[in-house]
Design a protein around this motif. Structure first.
Motif, PDB file in Angstrom:
ATOM      1  N   SER A 177      45.231 -39.104 136.811  1.00 34.96           N
ATOM      2  CA  SER A 177      45.725 -39.223 138.176  1.00 34.96           C
ATOM      3  C   SER A 177      47.216 -38.896 138.213  1.00 34.96           C
ATOM      4  O   SER A 177      47.745 -38.331 137.264  1.00 34.96           O
ATOM      5  N   ASP A 178      47.912 -39.266 139.294  1.00 35.83           N
ATOM      6  CA  ASP A 178      49.352 -39.031 139.317  1.00 35.83           C
ATOM      7  C   ASP A 178      50.121 -40.335 139.138  1.00 35.83           C
ATOM      8  O   ASP A 178      51.295 -40.434 139.456  1.00 35.83           O
ATOM      9  N   ILE A 179      49.434 -41.348 138.619  1.00 39.12           N
ATOM     10  CA  ILE A 179      50.095 -42.628 138.353  1.00 39.12           C
ATOM     11  C   ILE A 179      49.826 -43.009 136.895  1.00 39.12           C
ATOM     12  O   ILE A 179      48.784 -42.653 136.350  1.00 39.12           O
ATOM     13  N   GLU A 180      50.784 -43.697 136.269  1.00 37.59           N
ATOM     14  CA  GLU A 180      50.679 -43.996 134.832  1.00 37.59           C
ATOM     15  C   GLU A 180      49.543 -44.956 134.514  1.00 37.59           C
ATOM     16  O   GLU A 180      49.076 -45.020 133.377  1.00 37.59           O
ATOM     17  N   GLY A 181      49.170 -45.735 135.500  1.00 38.44           N
ATOM     18  CA  GLY A 181      48.129 -46.732 135.288  1.00 38.44           C
ATOM     19  C   GLY A 181      48.251 -47.794 136.365  1.00 38.44           C
ATOM     20  O   GLY A 181      48.757 -47.517 137.467  1.00 38.44           O
ATOM     21  N   LEU A 182      47.823 -48.991 136.024  1.00 39.53           N
ATOM     22  CA  LEU A 182      47.847 -50.066 137.013  1.00 39.53           C
ATOM     23  C   LEU A 182      49.138 -50.890 136.894  1.00 39.53           C
ATOM     24  O   LEU A 182      49.570 -51.223 135.806  1.00 39.53           O
ATOM     25  N   TYR A 183      49.727 -51.187 138.040  1.00 43.01           N
ATOM     26  CA  TYR A 183      50.923 -52.025 138.062  1.00 43.01           C
ATOM     27  C   TYR A 183      50.620 -53.334 138.779  1.00 43.01           C
ATOM     28  O   TYR A 183      49.672 -53.407 139.572  1.00 43.01           O
ATOM     29  N   SER A 184      51.458 -54.333 138.507  1.00 41.79           N
ATOM     30  CA  SER A 184      51.238 -55.654 139.093  1.00 41.79           C
ATOM     31  C   SER A 184      51.399 -55.641 140.613  1.00 41.79           C
ATOM     32  O   SER A 184      50.826 -56.426 141.328  1.00 41.79           O
ATOM     33  N   GLU A 185      52.229 -54.714 141.089  1.00 39.07           N
ATOM     34  CA  GLU A 185      52.465 -54.638 142.540  1.00 39.07           C
ATOM     35  C   GLU A 185      52.453 -53.172 142.936  1.00 39.07           C
ATOM     36  O   GLU A 185      52.442 -52.292 142.078  1.00 39.07           O
ATOM     37  N   ASP A 186      52.496 -52.935 144.229  1.00 37.56           N
ATOM     38  CA  ASP A 186      52.582 -51.565 144.712  1.00 37.56           C
ATOM     39  C   ASP A 186      53.917 -50.955 144.287  1.00 37.56           C
ATOM     40  O   ASP A 186      54.984 -51.392 144.708  1.00 37.56           O
ATOM     41  N   LEU A 187      53.825 -49.944 143.419  1.00 38.30           N
ATOM     42  CA  LEU A 187      55.025 -49.323 142.834  1.00 38.30           C
ATOM     43  C   LEU A 187      55.990 -48.782 143.871  1.00 38.30           C
ATOM     44  O   LEU A 187      57.199 -48.796 143.691  1.00 38.30           O
ATOM     45  N   LYS A 188      55.445 -48.265 144.968  1.00 38.35           N
ATOM     46  CA  LYS A 188      56.297 -47.617 145.977  1.00 38.35           C
ATOM     47  C   LYS A 188      57.150 -48.638 146.720  1.00 38.35           C
ATOM     48  O   LYS A 188      58.178 -48.313 147.275  1.00 38.35           O
ATOM     49  N   LYS A 189      56.665 -49.893 146.729  1.00 38.91           N
ATOM     50  CA  LYS A 189      57.417 -50.904 147.467  1.00 38.91           C
ATOM     51  C   LYS A 189      58.272 -51.766 146.543  1.00 38.91           C
ATOM     52  O   LYS A 189      59.368 -52.164 146.886  1.00 38.91           O
ATOM     53  N   ILE A 190      57.740 -52.064 145.378  1.00 39.14           N
ATOM     54  CA  ILE A 190      58.453 -52.979 144.484  1.00 39.14           C
ATOM     55  C   ILE A 190      58.825 -52.262 143.183  1.00 39.14           C
ATOM     56  O   ILE A 190      57.966 -51.829 142.411  1.00 39.14           O
ATOM     57  N   ILE A 191      60.134 -52.097 142.969  1.00 41.35           N
ATOM     58  CA  ILE A 191      60.612 -51.333 141.822  1.00 41.35           C
ATOM     59  C   ILE A 191      60.318 -52.046 140.504  1.00 41.35           C
ATOM     60  O   ILE A 191      60.020 -51.422 139.504  1.00 41.35           O
ATOM     61  N   ASN A 192      60.386 -53.354 140.528  1.00 41.82           N
ATOM     62  CA  ASN A 192      60.225 -54.100 139.280  1.00 41.82           C
ATOM     63  C   ASN A 192      58.778 -54.438 138.935  1.00 41.82           C
ATOM     64  O   ASN A 192      58.523 -55.321 138.121  1.00 41.82           O
ATOM     65  N   ALA A 193      57.849 -53.739 139.563  1.00 37.47           N
ATOM     66  CA  ALA A 193      56.437 -53.992 139.269  1.00 37.47           C
ATOM     67  C   ALA A 193      56.190 -53.782 137.780  1.00 37.47           C
ATOM     68  O   ALA A 193      56.710 -52.838 137.194  1.00 37.47           O
ATOM     69  N   THR A 194      55.409 -54.669 137.181  1.00 33.67           N
ATOM     70  CA  THR A 194      55.172 -54.530 135.740  1.00 33.67           C
ATOM     71  C   THR A 194      53.866 -53.787 135.478  1.00 33.67           C
ATOM     72  O   THR A 194      52.908 -53.893 136.236  1.00 33.67           O
ATOM     73  N   PHE A 195      53.889 -53.035 134.394  1.00 22.40           N
ATOM     74  CA  PHE A 195      52.735 -52.232 134.017  1.00 22.40           C
ATOM     75  C   PHE A 195      51.688 -53.107 133.342  1.00 22.40           C
ATOM     76  O   PHE A 195      52.019 -53.994 132.565  1.00 22.40           O
ATOM     77  N   ILE A 196      50.436 -52.861 133.662  1.00 18.18           N
ATOM     78  CA  ILE A 196      49.359 -53.647 133.046  1.00 18.18           C
ATOM     79  C   ILE A 196      48.593 -52.747 132.070  1.00 18.18           C
ATOM     80  O   ILE A 196      47.874 -51.855 132.497  1.00 18.18           O
ATOM     81  N   PRO A 197      48.763 -52.967 130.755  1.00 19.97           N
ATOM     82  CA  PRO A 197      48.136 -52.068 129.781  1.00 19.97           C
ATOM     83  C   PRO A 197      46.629 -52.295 129.613  1.00 19.97           C
ATOM     84  O   PRO A 197      45.898 -51.357 129.328  1.00 19.97           O
ATOM     85  N   THR A 198      46.192 -53.547 129.779  1.00 20.69           N
ATOM     86  CA  THR A 198      44.776 -53.850 129.552  1.00 20.69           C
ATOM     87  C   THR A 198      44.225 -54.738 130.655  1.00 20.69           C
ATOM     88  O   THR A 198      44.892 -55.682 131.089  1.00 20.69           O
ATOM     89  N   VAL A 199      43.035 -54.436 131.103  1.00 20.63           N
ATOM     90  CA  VAL A 199      42.380 -55.270 132.115  1.00 20.63           C
ATOM     91  C   VAL A 199      40.965 -55.555 131.630  1.00 20.63           C
ATOM     92  O   VAL A 199      40.238 -54.641 131.245  1.00 20.63           O
ATOM     93  N   THR A 200      40.608 -56.847 131.627  1.00 23.32           N
ATOM     94  CA  THR A 200      39.241 -57.179 131.212  1.00 23.32           C
ATOM     95  C   THR A 200      38.430 -57.723 132.376  1.00 23.32           C
ATOM     96  O   THR A 200      37.220 -57.851 132.288  1.00 23.32           O
ATOM     97  N   GLU A 201      39.133 -58.042 133.461  1.00 19.06           N
ATOM     98  CA  GLU A 201      38.430 -58.567 134.616  1.00 19.06           C
ATOM     99  C   GLU A 201      39.185 -58.172 135.885  1.00 19.06           C
ATOM    100  O   GLU A 201      40.411 -58.235 135.923  1.00 19.06           O
ATOM    101  N   ILE A 202      38.440 -57.736 136.891  1.00 20.53           N
ATOM    102  CA  ILE A 202      39.115 -57.398 138.144  1.00 20.53           C
ATOM    103  C   ILE A 202      39.068 -58.612 139.061  1.00 20.53           C
ATOM    104  O   ILE A 202      38.097 -58.871 139.760  1.00 20.53           O
ATOM    105  N   SER A 203      40.148 -59.380 139.000  1.00 17.77           N
ATOM    106  CA  SER A 203      40.228 -60.609 139.783  1.00 17.77           C
ATOM    107  C   SER A 203      40.602 -60.274 141.221  1.00 17.77           C
ATOM    108  O   SER A 203      41.181 -59.213 141.484  1.00 17.77           O
TER     109      SER A 203
END
Lengths: 222, 266
Positions: B175-201
């Protein structure tokens, strides 16, 4: 961003000295990709005499001027045939423009040429420009299209010259940077390099430098 | 089980590549990107890992051929551009794959073709035979006949349907995004990257919602919907940026690239 790409036939031949279609195919792919990315491309390409001699089965390139001009008339058709064939492969339209170097000094012809080129560019077409060897009175060999490149740069007000290097897949950049910067890049890094230069130009970094550079400077650095 | 070991066991991989990877920001097709992709996929495919490509880009190629700059707005125009572009897109893929003597096949699917049991079995058999013959299938939605309401809607859902259909081990979404972030990247600059997900809460879904890329059809919600289907089917998914297709080599070696969604049912 307008870029003039100088293609020398010597960068499109095999080690045995034959015309290398594979290299031309790659070149047209890379140029189409530049065009697709939004950059306006003009090609100044030599090769008419070489391809004419090949077509006519001559063992050596012609030396006499009259023969050269006749052979060039045969070879220019060949040159455009190949360009068209490979650009077609990537859905890119090309156009042939044959100019003589006096176009720069004649205001009416200069304006006409400018209108044609700008119009082609606006239609996302890549003009393939060569010296009109058959009617030209310049010494065909001597300048190897360098004057033509400079003329085209000034007619369309291009920002950059790229020379297809003899090193496979490499390009040489000539822009108005400080000390007339030359950068050699791999074809994969082309778009990235151009984007960087474009940024510098739009920040006004190179404004004081004359462009196009003069012939001696260009020739010397190449 | 660690990532390296897990990924080294993946023998049937679906790669989903979107328009944002295949074209420039102006919508025109990026030939060099397609060439790199063809190079990488051939090498992996010839190295004992079965590769199935799900590709977008037909509309972009069609628009380029006709010189249409704007993205088509109505469905019929989009379908017309897709009909023009799909043939060209496959020709371009074929051209680059042929450089490495990799044979490719075009398979155009519709949603009803996957829902209908008979057609589903046919599609499955076709894909399996192709893979048995060492052919690399290139799949797209059959845009020209898919109408609103019966379409997959986007290639994320198509790619998961394909992954489930052929029982893949892994789905890589470029895609055009590195992966999943904790928050919407476009709105929150300090969103943290999530390398692994085992459950979609529900919390994860909530934070992902609303992030939508400028080009392409899929926002993060669409991507998570696709991942959920894979989760259910026991298929792992990796979401990452496709601007350098060469990273696929590193991904299957287990390097930490993109977000790795690990299904508990694997």
């Amino acid at each position: 961003m307008k870029i003039v790409v100088k293609v020398e036939i010597t960068s499109l031949i095999t080690p045995e000295g034959k015309f290398d279609k594979k290299k031309l195919e790659r070149l047209t792919m890379v140029l189409t990709n530049l065009r697709n990315s939004g950059i306006e491309i003009l090609v100044v390409s030599s090769g008419a005499i070489f391809l004419g001699a090949t077509k006519l089965g001559l063992e050596n390139l012609p030396v006499e001027r009259i023969t050269k001009q006749a052979v060039a008339a045969v070879g220019q058709v060949e040159l455009m045939k190949y360009y068209r064939y490979y650009f077609d492969m990537f859905n890119q339209v090309a156009a042939q423009i044959l100019l003589t170097n006096d176009v720069i000094n004649n205001p009416i012809r200069n304006r006409n040429t400018q209108n044609t080129l700008i119009n082609l560019l606006s239609k996302k077409i890549i003009p393939i420009i060569n010296e009109n060897d058959s009617v030209s009175t310049d010494d065909i060999d001597l300048d190897d299209n360098y004057y033509m490149v400079l003329n085209v740069v000034s007619i369309v007000d291009a920002e950059l010259i790229i020379v297809k290097s003899k090193e496979n897949g490499k390009f040489l950049f000539i822009h108005r940077g400080n000390k007339f910067e030359n950068i050699k890049v791999n074809e994969n890094k082309l778009i990235e390099t151009i984007t960087n230069i474009q940024k510098k130009i739009s920040y006004g970094k190179y404004l004081s430098e004359p462009f196009p550079p003069d012939f001696n400077k260009l020739f010397f650095h190449y | 089980m660690d990532r390296v070991k897990k990924l080294s066991q993946k023998k049937r991989i679906v790669i989903k590549v979107g328009s944002s990877t295949l074209s420039f920001s102006n919508g025109r097709i990026n030939l060099q990107r397609i060439e790199s992709l063809a190079t990488v996929l051939t090498k992996i495919h010839q190295d004992n890992v079965e590769v199935i490509l799900v590709t977008s880009g037909a509309v972009a190629v069609g628009g380029g051929i006709l010189g249409i700059d704007k993205k088509p707005h109505n469905l019929s125009e989009k379908q017309a551009l897709a009909a023009i572009g799909q043939a060209e897109l496959i020709r371009i893929y074929q051209k680059f794959f042929k450089e490495y003597d990799q044979v490719v096949a075009q398979v155009l699917l519709t949603k009803d073709g996957i829902l209908n049991p008979v057609r589903r079995e046919n599609a499955c058999n076709t894909l399996n035979s192709l893979l048995n013959m060492n052919i690399l299938p290139i799949i797209n939605e059959n845009d020209t006949v898919s109408t609103r309401g019966v379409e997959f809607g986007n290639n994320y859902i198509l790619s998961t349907s394909v992954a489930v259909l052929i029982n893949a081990d892994l789905l890589i979404m470029l895609s055009d995004i590195e992966g999943l972030y904790s928050e919407d990247l476009k709105k929150i600059i300090n969103a943290t990257f999530i390398p692994t997900v085992t459950e979609i809460s529900p919390g994860l879904e909530k934070s992902a919602r609303g992030s939508k890329n400028s080009f392409g059809t899929g926002g993060m919600t669409t991507k998570l919907d696709a991942v959920k289907i894979c989760f259910e089917a026991g298929i792992d998914t990796i979401l990452t940026n496709g601007k350098e297709p060469e990273i696929i080599y590193d991904i299957i070696k287990g390097k930490e690239i993109g977000t790795y969604f690990i299904s508990s049912k694997t």
